[in-house]
Scaffold this motif. Structure first.
Motif, PDB file in Angstrom:
ATOM      1  N   ILE A  84     -71.642  36.179 -40.174  1.00  0.00           N
ATOM      2  CA  ILE A  84     -71.482  35.195 -41.520  1.00  0.00           C
ATOM      3  C   ILE A  84     -73.255  35.053 -42.029  1.00  0.00           C
ATOM      4  CG2 ILE A  84     -71.570  32.841 -41.884  1.00  0.00           C
ATOM      5  CD1 ILE A  84     -68.994  32.786 -39.898  1.00  0.00           C
ATOM      6  N   ILE A  85     -74.097  35.055 -40.981  1.00  0.00           N
ATOM      7  CA  ILE A  85     -75.424  34.958 -41.398  1.00  0.00           C
ATOM      8  C   ILE A  85     -76.036  36.159 -42.387  1.00  0.00           C
ATOM      9  CG2 ILE A  85     -77.848  34.761 -40.652  1.00  0.00           C
ATOM     10  CD1 ILE A  85     -76.781  33.238 -38.379  1.00  0.00           C
ATOM     11  N   ARG A  86     -75.431  37.240 -42.023  1.00  0.00           N
ATOM     12  CA  ARG A  86     -75.925  38.488 -42.687  1.00  0.00           C
ATOM     13  C   ARG A  86     -75.136  38.277 -44.059  1.00  0.00           C
ATOM     14  NH1 ARG A  86     -73.346  42.412 -40.042  1.00  0.00           N
ATOM     15  NH2 ARG A  86     -75.062  42.231 -38.298  1.00  0.00           N
ATOM     16  N   GLU A  90     -77.257  38.319 -47.668  1.00  0.00           N
ATOM     17  CA  GLU A  90     -77.184  39.485 -48.798  1.00  0.00           C
ATOM     18  C   GLU A  90     -76.448  38.638 -49.918  1.00  0.00           C
ATOM     19  OE1 GLU A  90     -74.359  42.125 -46.838  1.00  0.00           O
ATOM     20  OE2 GLU A  90     -75.881  43.061 -45.755  1.00  0.00           O
ATOM     21  N   GLN A  91     -75.932  37.680 -49.968  1.00  0.00           N
ATOM     22  CA  GLN A  91     -75.535  36.876 -51.196  1.00  0.00           C
ATOM     23  C   GLN A  91     -76.646  36.159 -51.931  1.00  0.00           C
ATOM     24  OE1 GLN A  91     -72.246  34.282 -50.150  1.00  0.00           O
ATOM     25  NE2 GLN A  91     -70.792  35.886 -50.115  1.00  0.00           N
ATOM     26  N   ARG A  92     -77.721  35.602 -51.036  1.00  0.00           N
ATOM     27  CA  ARG A  92     -78.651  34.981 -51.612  1.00  0.00           C
ATOM     28  C   ARG A  92     -79.851  36.063 -51.988  1.00  0.00           C
ATOM     29  NH1 ARG A  92     -80.722  31.314 -47.125  1.00  0.00           N
ATOM     30  NH2 ARG A  92     -82.461  31.152 -48.570  1.00  0.00           N
TER      31      ARG A  92
END
Length: 110
Positions: A84-86, A90-92
């Motif tokens: 989830i953090i990755r 990657e979205q940001r």
């Protein structure tokens, strides 16, 4: 001569973020268990992570062997959180083309 047998506490601590670490080190339970499952001996783990005491490594592995189901549940949740953090990172911060952008930025500063 009699031998006094004392119970040893497991040298695991939960930090403020919910991460289980070995004794007073930055080494995580994940790290020790993964190395053990990959075939490392306690001595090899100690060589890779010199901040760990060999006796603590043996205690942690023993704890793992007695509590496999709970630890595998904990490790699976940590893996899920890491995914989830990755994905959020990657979205940001789009990883595509990052090398080109960094090289362009470096060339502009010269």
């Amino acid at each position: 001569m009699s031998l006094a047998i004392a119970l040893e506490s497991v040298p695991l601590e939960i930090d403020a973020h919910g991460t289980v670490r070995v004794a007073k080190t930055r080494v995580t339970l994940d790290t020790v268990v993964t190395a053990f499952l990959e075939g490392c001996t306690p001595e090899e783990i100690g060589e890779q992570y010199p901040s760990l005491q060999l006796s603590d490594i043996y205690l942690v592995i023993g704890y793992y062997l007695r509590h496999r189901a709970e630890i595998h549940t904990y490790l699976a949740e940590r893996q899920r959180q890491s995914v989830i953090i990755r994905q959020e990172a990657e979205q940001r911060f789009d990883p595509l083309g990052i090398r080109d952008r960094l090289l362009a930025r470096r060339n502009q500063s010269r």
